[in-house]
Design a protein around this motif. Structure first.
Motif, PDB file in Angstrom:
ATOM      1  N   PRO A   1       0.830  -1.208   0.000  1.00 25.81           N
ATOM      2  CA  PRO A   1       0.000   0.000   0.000  1.00 25.81           C
ATOM      3  C   PRO A   1       0.866   1.260   0.000  1.00 25.81           C
ATOM      4  O   PRO A   1       2.079   1.198   0.244  1.00 25.81           O
ATOM      5  N   LEU A   2       0.250   2.395  -0.260  1.00 26.98           N
ATOM      6  CA  LEU A   2       0.949   3.672  -0.180  1.00 26.98           C
ATOM      7  C   LEU A   2       1.188   4.057   1.272  1.00 26.98           C
ATOM      8  O   LEU A   2       0.442   3.652   2.164  1.00 26.98           O
ATOM      9  N   VAL A   3       2.220   4.846   1.503  1.00 33.35           N
ATOM     10  CA  VAL A   3       2.386   5.408   2.843  1.00 33.35           C
ATOM     11  C   VAL A   3       1.294   6.456   3.062  1.00 33.35           C
ATOM     12  O   VAL A   3       0.837   7.107   2.118  1.00 33.35           O
ATOM     13  N   ILE A   4       0.860   6.613   4.301  1.00 30.79           N
ATOM     14  CA  ILE A   4      -0.262   7.497   4.603  1.00 30.79           C
ATOM     15  C   ILE A   4       0.017   8.933   4.177  1.00 30.79           C
ATOM     16  O   ILE A   4      -0.835   9.608   3.578  1.00 30.79           O
ATOM     17  N   ALA A   5       1.230   9.415   4.439  1.00 32.27           N
ATOM     18  CA  ALA A   5       1.560  10.798   4.091  1.00 32.27           C
ATOM     19  C   ALA A   5       1.458  11.022   2.584  1.00 32.27           C
ATOM     20  O   ALA A   5       1.061  12.105   2.131  1.00 32.27           O
ATOM     21  N   GLU A   6       1.782  10.011   1.797  1.00 29.31           N
ATOM     22  CA  GLU A   6       1.714  10.141   0.346  1.00 29.31           C
ATOM     23  C   GLU A   6       0.262  10.233  -0.118  1.00 29.31           C
ATOM     24  O   GLU A   6      -0.066  11.010  -1.022  1.00 29.31           O
ATOM     25  N   SER A   7      -0.618   9.476   0.495  1.00 30.45           N
ATOM     26  CA  SER A   7      -2.031   9.552   0.149  1.00 30.45           C
ATOM     27  C   SER A   7      -2.584  10.946   0.411  1.00 30.45           C
ATOM     28  O   SER A   7      -3.333  11.501  -0.399  1.00 30.45           O
ATOM     29  N   LEU A   8      -2.202  11.527   1.526  1.00 33.62           N
ATOM     30  CA  LEU A   8      -2.658  12.881   1.859  1.00 33.62           C
ATOM     31  C   LEU A   8      -2.111  13.886   0.854  1.00 33.62           C
ATOM     32  O   LEU A   8      -2.813  14.818   0.446  1.00 33.62           O
TER      33      LEU A   8
ATOM     34  N   ARG B   1      -0.961  -0.113  -4.804  1.00 35.31           N
ATOM     35  CA  ARG B   1      -0.256   1.154  -4.885  1.00 35.31           C
ATOM     36  C   ARG B   1      -0.624   1.938  -6.149  1.00 35.31           C
ATOM     37  O   ARG B   1      -0.615   3.167  -6.143  1.00 35.31           O
ATOM     38  N   CYS B   2      -0.967   1.214  -7.209  1.00 38.08           N
ATOM     39  CA  CYS B   2      -1.400   1.879  -8.446  1.00 38.08           C
ATOM     40  C   CYS B   2      -2.879   2.254  -8.381  1.00 38.08           C
ATOM     41  O   CYS B   2      -3.262   3.374  -8.750  1.00 38.08           O
ATOM     42  N   ARG B   3      -3.704   1.321  -7.922  1.00 37.79           N
ATOM     43  CA  ARG B   3      -5.140   1.608  -7.869  1.00 37.79           C
ATOM     44  C   ARG B   3      -5.423   2.779  -6.937  1.00 37.79           C
ATOM     45  O   ARG B   3      -6.238   3.665  -7.256  1.00 37.79           O
ATOM     46  N   TYR B   4      -4.775   2.840  -5.774  1.00 35.33           N
ATOM     47  CA  TYR B   4      -4.996   3.950  -4.847  1.00 35.33           C
ATOM     48  C   TYR B   4      -4.522   5.268  -5.453  1.00 35.33           C
ATOM     49  O   TYR B   4      -5.177   6.302  -5.295  1.00 35.33           O
ATOM     50  N   THR B   5      -3.392   5.231  -6.155  1.00 33.27           N
ATOM     51  CA  THR B   5      -2.903   6.445  -6.815  1.00 33.27           C
ATOM     52  C   THR B   5      -3.907   6.923  -7.856  1.00 33.27           C
ATOM     53  O   THR B   5      -4.227   8.115  -7.926  1.00 33.27           O
ATOM     54  N   ALA B   6      -4.421   6.011  -8.654  1.00 30.54           N
ATOM     55  CA  ALA B   6      -5.401   6.370  -9.677  1.00 30.54           C
ATOM     56  C   ALA B   6      -6.674   6.931  -9.058  1.00 30.54           C
ATOM     57  O   ALA B   6      -7.229   7.934  -9.521  1.00 30.54           O
ATOM     58  N   ASP B   7      -7.147   6.301  -7.986  1.00 31.87           N
ATOM     59  CA  ASP B   7      -8.365   6.764  -7.326  1.00 31.87           C
ATOM     60  C   ASP B   7      -8.215   8.177  -6.787  1.00 31.87           C
ATOM     61  O   ASP B   7      -9.155   8.984  -6.843  1.00 31.87           O
ATOM     62  N   LEU B   8      -7.035   8.490  -6.263  1.00 32.32           N
ATOM     63  CA  LEU B   8      -6.816   9.807  -5.653  1.00 32.32           C
ATOM     64  C   LEU B   8      -6.606  10.899  -6.697  1.00 32.32           C
ATOM     65  O   LEU B   8      -7.039  12.041  -6.503  1.00 32.32           O
ATOM     66  N   LEU B   9      -5.959  10.564  -7.804  1.00 29.40           N
ATOM     67  CA  LEU B   9      -5.629  11.580  -8.797  1.00 29.40           C
ATOM     68  C   LEU B   9      -6.726  11.794  -9.835  1.00 29.40           C
ATOM     69  O   LEU B   9      -6.855  12.886 -10.394  1.00 29.40           O
ATOM     70  N   PHE B  10      -7.519  10.754 -10.104  1.00 31.92           N
ATOM     71  CA  PHE B  10      -8.503  10.830 -11.182  1.00 31.92           C
ATOM     72  C   PHE B  10      -9.872  10.361 -10.685  1.00 31.92           C
ATOM     73  O   PHE B  10     -10.461   9.421 -11.206  1.00 31.92           O
ATOM     74  N   GLN B  11     -10.364  11.061  -9.696  1.00 31.24           N
ATOM     75  CA  GLN B  11     -11.560  10.622  -8.975  1.00 31.24           C
ATOM     76  C   GLN B  11     -12.816  10.566  -9.839  1.00 31.24           C
ATOM     77  O   GLN B  11     -13.710   9.756  -9.588  1.00 31.24           O
ATOM     78  N   ASP B  12     -12.944  11.417 -10.825  1.00 28.21           N
ATOM     79  CA  ASP B  12     -14.170  11.485 -11.621  1.00 28.21           C
ATOM     80  C   ASP B  12     -14.039  10.789 -12.971  1.00 28.21           C
ATOM     81  O   ASP B  12     -14.846  11.027 -13.881  1.00 28.21           O
ATOM     82  N   THR B  13     -13.049   9.924 -13.103  1.00 31.07           N
ATOM     83  CA  THR B  13     -12.763   9.267 -14.382  1.00 31.07           C
ATOM     84  C   THR B  13     -12.974   7.760 -14.257  1.00 31.07           C
ATOM     85  O   THR B  13     -12.584   7.166 -13.249  1.00 31.07           O
ATOM     86  N   PRO B  14     -13.582   7.107 -15.256  1.00 36.00           N
ATOM     87  CA  PRO B  14     -13.692   5.637 -15.214  1.00 36.00           C
ATOM     88  C   PRO B  14     -12.308   5.003 -15.142  1.00 36.00           C
ATOM     89  O   PRO B  14     -11.400   5.399 -15.878  1.00 36.00           O
TER      90      PRO B  14
END
Length: 218
Positions: free
Chosen positions: A30-37, A59-72
């Protein structure tokens, strides 16, 4: 496709294993918490896309979810990093005494014990790329987003450093060795093709680093 094509290639954000300089391929860190924030704060700097493909690892799925929230977003195991097998979560210091590891450092086409060879890794990525415009990834989404033939199309991949280096080596006109491409975490490159270049399977006509370092005002 009659419009232009843009493909963004983004590396996932940082994990604890990355900070420890461990080999991390299929290990699902998983991503580190500080990176998610941090990603939540800077998401507005990233370009918009019609569709995002991501490795199925967290680590990729969480990054995608955080950066592109309104995109399929569509997950694909084909976009995983090379499988490091017995070397997963190990460091150079832990492995340097092993002859098979030293041989691999000299010739990375050799198979990794319990993992993948470079050839198998590249074949997997070619399978993903060749099926990009098929319905095999997610038929219900592809029908709405991938088969829009008469407009500009913008797609992003959120994946791993090795995957991005391979695609850059294959599709960018600039000649660089695999390891010469620098891929910062949560950043990457955007490749652009005209419709004619894309049809002819030419290398991309322009390359941009993303996200832009310029402020939104210019």
């Amino acid at each position: 496709m009659d419009g232009s094509m843009a493909i963004g290639l983004y590396r996932h954000a940082v994990t604890e294993e990355n900070l420890a300089r461990q080999y991390v391929g299929w290990h699902d860190a998983p991503l580190v918490i500080a990176e998610s924030l941090r990603l939540k704060e800077i998401a507005g700097r990233y370009p918009e896309y019609d569709l995002v493909f991501t490795s199925d690892l967290r680590r990729c799925r969480y990054t995608a979810d955080l950066l592109f929230q309104d995109t399929p977003i569509i997950e694909s195991p084909l976009l995983r990093e090379i499988h490091f097998g017995e070397w997963e979560t190990k460091t150079y210091e832990e492995l340097q005494g092993k002859r098979v590891y030293r041989n691999w450092l000299e010739d990375q086409s050799l198979p990794i014990p319990g993992g993948e060879s470079l050839g198998v890794f590249e074949e997997r990525l070619e399978q993903f790329w060749s099926n990009l415009f098929s319905d095999s990834h997610a038929p219900e989404v592809a029908a709405n987003y991938i088969h829009r033939k008469h407009k500009d199309l913008r797609i992003a991949f959120v994946t791993h450093g090795g995957v991005i280096r391979y695609f850059l080596s294959k599709w960018v006109a600039e000649t660089k060795a695999f390891w010469e491409w620098k891929i910062p975490f949560a950043e990457g490159y955007e490749l652009h093709w005209t419709a004619e270049e894309w049809r002819e399977k030419s290398r991309c006509s322009s390359l941009l680093e993303v996200p832009s370092t310029e402020s939104p005002g210019g």
